[in-house]
Design an enzyme around this catalytic site. Structure first.
Site, PDB file in Angstrom:
ATOM      1  N   GLU A  81       0.820  -1.208   0.000  1.00 18.21           N
ATOM      2  CA  GLU A  81       0.000   0.000   0.000  1.00 18.21           C
ATOM      3  C   GLU A  81       0.855   1.259   0.000  1.00 18.21           C
ATOM      4  OE1 GLU A  81      -3.624   1.977   2.678  1.00 18.21           O
ATOM      5  OE2 GLU A  81      -2.551   0.210   3.396  1.00 18.21           O
ATOM      6  N   GLU A 138     -12.790   2.455   4.346  1.00 18.22           N
ATOM      7  CA  GLU A 138     -11.792   2.781   5.358  1.00 18.22           C
ATOM      8  C   GLU A 138     -11.881   4.270   5.657  1.00 18.22           C
ATOM      9  OE1 GLU A 138      -7.634   0.645   5.884  1.00 18.22           O
ATOM     10  OE2 GLU A 138      -7.339   2.580   4.932  1.00 18.22           O
TER      11      GLU A 138
END
Length: 276
Positions: free
Chosen positions: A155, A256
């Site tokens: 990520e 998220e």
């Protein structure tokens, strides 16, 4: 197309945090979700007691939801640490101790995606030394993920919120993905495309999608500014997710974002229940 045509899961480490950890899976199910993801829940322990692992597993199974994503140990999240695997000494040792624990826990619930967060740059340590350590540890993580039939996610975070993290662009994350795949020969390292983080880096999101959709293993969203629910900021998230689908991404989209001052269950009015 639109939100109703996507498939979403909810991150229980940023949503439903007004509840104890073991109550969150059931709360997600009550809100209509069938899939959840988690950061490593035990921020102080890469190797929690078996009773703690078993209790969380039971809570997820009893709620009738699937665990579809799990982070390896990454230190204090949310917080300043932002990863452990490239930090020499105790933190990288904790990461290594966690690799098989996390992989086996994921496998016990049929979870097929494990996220490994890079660590911050450390003052007085050669970045090349950190990067070599990172590749070594990511190689171990990729092999553990492969052992349990999972992919390894890499990520990119964002520079304003994580100024010491070296992975703060899509091209840099893709570079790491390619290095891990070259080192292992397994091909199971994939890009975690977090549209909030990339937007905070002022990246051209349609161009990122066009360039990297084929290497993307998971997508996460929050609006910007504010990291709130879709519609609270200015990101064209419906259009971006439609572009991802047209580019061939057919996986889940992780929610998220921060619910703000309201209970998390009240933050999903933008999302048709059939897409949860």
């Amino acid at each position: 197309m639109g939100f109703a045509d996507q498939r979403f899961n909810v991150n229980l480490s940023i949503l439903f945090t007004e509840l104890p950890l073991l109550e969150r899976p059931a709360a997600a199910a009550a809100a209509g979700f069938s899939a959840v993801e988690l950061w490593w829940p035990w921020v102080d322990s890469p190797t929690p007691e078996r009773s703690e692992l078993d209790a969380l597993k039971k809570a997820i199974e009893d709620a009738g939801v699937r665990l579809t994503g799990l982070n390896f140990y990454a230190g204090q999240l949310p917080g300043p640490d932002r990863g452990a695997l490239s930090i020499p000494g105790e933190e990288s040792e904790k990461f290594r101790a966690n690799i098989d624990v996390a992989a086996d826990f994921a496998a016990s619930l049929g979870c097929t995606a494990l996220n490994a967060l890079y660590g911050n740059r450390v003052d007085g340590v050669d970045p090349a030394e950190q990067d070599a350590l990172a590749l070594e540890n990511l190689t171990l993580a990729a092999r553990a993920a492969d052992r349990v039939g999972a992919i390894l996610l890499i990520e990119a975070l964002n520079r304003p919120e994580s100024p010491k993290c070296p992975i703060v662009s899509a091209p840099k994350a893709i570079e790491i993905v390619d290095k891990v795949n070259a080192a292992t020969g397994l091909g199971n390292a994939r890009f975690l495309m977090d549209l909030y983080h990339l937007s905070m880096n002022d990246e051209d999101l349609p161009a990122v999608i066009e360039a990297y959709a084929a290497k993307t293993g998971h997508v996460q969203i929050a609006d910007n500014p504010g990291r709130g629910a879709p519609g609270t900021g200015s990101l064209p998230l419906e259009e971006l997710l439609d572009q991802l689908r047209k580019a061939g991404y057919d996986g889940l989209v992780g929610l998220e974002y921060k619910a703000g001052d309201r209970p998390s269950a009240e933050s999903f009015e933008w999302l048709p229940r059939e897409a949860r």
